[in-house]
Design an enzyme around this catalytic site. Structure first.
Site, mmCIF file in Angstrom:
data_model
loop_
_atom_site.group_PDB
_atom_site.id
_atom_site.type_symbol
_atom_site.label_atom_id
_atom_site.label_comp_id
_atom_site.label_asym_id
_atom_site.label_seq_id
_atom_site.Cartn_x
_atom_site.Cartn_y
_atom_site.Cartn_z
ATOM 1 N N LYS A 1 0.839 -1.207 0.000
ATOM 2 C CA LYS A 1 0.000 0.000 0.000
ATOM 3 C C LYS A 1 0.872 1.255 0.000
ATOM 4 O O LYS A 1 1.657 1.473 0.934
ATOM 5 C CB LYS A 1 -0.930 0.003 1.227
ATOM 6 C CG LYS A 1 -1.721 -1.295 1.410
ATOM 7 C CD LYS A 1 -2.506 -1.697 0.183
ATOM 8 C CE LYS A 1 -3.155 -3.066 0.346
ATOM 9 N NZ LYS A 1 -3.792 -3.556 -0.878
ATOM 10 N N LYS B 1 -13.475 -7.849 -6.359
ATOM 11 C CA LYS B 1 -13.809 -7.976 -4.932
ATOM 12 C C LYS B 1 -15.280 -8.348 -4.825
ATOM 13 O O LYS B 1 -16.175 -7.603 -5.237
ATOM 14 C CB LYS B 1 -13.536 -6.660 -4.200
ATOM 15 C CG LYS B 1 -12.057 -6.273 -4.170
ATOM 16 C CD LYS B 1 -11.478 -6.376 -2.775
ATOM 17 C CE LYS B 1 -9.976 -6.169 -2.737
ATOM 18 N NZ LYS B 1 -9.583 -4.764 -2.745
#
Ligand code: MG
Length: 368
Positions: free
Chosen positions: A165, A265
């Protein structure tokens, strides 16, 4: 076969350590999970889970799932859960949008269909491909050294894929990427996940500064329009995650050539019924896939692992095992578990995992 009763549980799933995302903009400490059990008049029971990654990551939140199910329950009672498209249409007509609230119901319908056919969900999705799916770690934003330390912790657990990230600070991001790439081991894959944090200008600065490394950057900017705008100005391969919400988003990504990779997702796109169409469209255009839950327990990980393993090995880049970041396990010892950095779905019919009722406690709602 008809849905006769719907029971809903809420569970707090604390993270073992606080997690920072999107350049430190977003902090997460506990996930609000919803578990749904559909009981049928044929004695088959299916389980679903909806666990948003907090309420700041996506337009989704735990109480919203439970409110959505309260609205949907009267429409669902009496439906045949094996007729997945009928259940999907009934939910879409009675509650437009709110895909994340429908996903756990859809998951439970697939669990029931699998048990009714005595087949695991992966085979209902077209069939299992060999090899487990590599699990991507989730490396929180930090200094380059802190982040390499986290990568090393995951390496010790067998991980060979890392979702790192980054975002928000251009020069630090370039430093992070160069440090991690310099320390990348043979056979490892690192995805640099910006989680929408960069402006168009920042994205171009970083992506062009590291273009020599051939890295893939996930969701560099907020919208598909942003990605379409920067796309011709960079050589970096792109993965799209948060802005892949529907089949029409996938069609645009494929038609306009916006990405080499997508991250499907399940909770965000509304469950397996919608996700399998997105999978098919991606594969038809040579776009590789990650398949993940937005978060949650071993149930959510198992659902994602089923869809992932229905994708040919060379097109399947990874999944996620959120369970390893949680301090609480609602289904101890069952479902998919990390085996040398991979998740392999069981041959058990349906989803293949259900929560331990003693772990869940009392339900928060029952509809019949
Ligand atoms: Mg992502």
């Amino acid at each position: 076969m008809k849905i006769a009763r719907i029971t809903v549980w809420q569970a707090d799933l604390p993270l073992t350590k606080a997690y920072w995302l999107s350049g430190g903009r977003l902090k997460f400490e506990v996930l609000d999970a919803t578990f749904v059990r559909l009981e049928t008049d044929a004695g088959i029971t299916g389980w679903g889970e909806g666990t948003p990654w907090g309420h700041t990551y996506l337009p989704a939140h735990g109480p919203g799932i439970r409110a959505g199910i309260e609205t949907l329950a009267p429409v669902l009672i009496g439906l045949d859960p094996r007729k997945l498209n009928h259940a999907e249409r009934a939910m879409d007509l009675s509650l437009p949008g709110h895909l994340y609230a429908k996903a756990p119901v859809d998951m439970a319908c697939w669990d029931i269909l699998g048990q009714a056919c005595t087949m695991p969900i992966v085979d209902l999705l077209g069939g299992r491909y060999p090899d487990g799916t590599p699990i991507a770690s989730s490396i929180a934003t930090g200094t380059p050294e802190q982040m390499l330390g986290l990568v090393n912790e995951y390496r010790a657990l067998g991980y060979r894929v890392h979702s790192v990230k980054i975002g928000a600070d251009v020069s630090l991001d370039i430093e992070r990427i160069r440090h991690l790439e310099a320390n990348r081991e043979p056979g490892e894959r690192i995805l640099y996940d910006v989680n929408r944090a960069w402006t168009r200008a920042e994205a171009l600065q970083v992506m062009n500064a590291v273009a020599d490394l051939g890295i893939t950057v996930e969701q560099p900017c907020e919208t598909l329009d942003d990605i379409a705008a920067i796309r011709p100005l960079t050589r970096c391969p792109i993965s799209i995650d948060e802005r892949l919400e529907s089949l029409s988003d996938m069609a645009r990504i494929a038609r306009e050539g916006l990405a080499e990779v997508v991250n499907i997702k399940l909770n965000r796109v509304g469950g397996l019924t919608k996700a399998r169409r997105i999978r098919d469209l991606a594969l038809a255009h040579g776009i590789q896939c990650y398949v993940m839950a937005t978060g949650g327990s071993v149930l959510a990980d198992t659902e994602a692992a089923h869809l992932a393993q229905s994708i040919p090995t060379e097109m399947r880049l990874g999944t996620w095992s959120c369970q390893e970041m949680l301090a609480r396990d609602v289904a101890p010892g069952v479902g998919v578990r990390n085996m040398d950095g991979e998740l392999t779905v069981p041959e058990t019919p349906g989803l293949g995992v259900a929560p331990d009722l003693n772990e869940l406690g009392d339900p928060v709602a029952v509809y019949s």
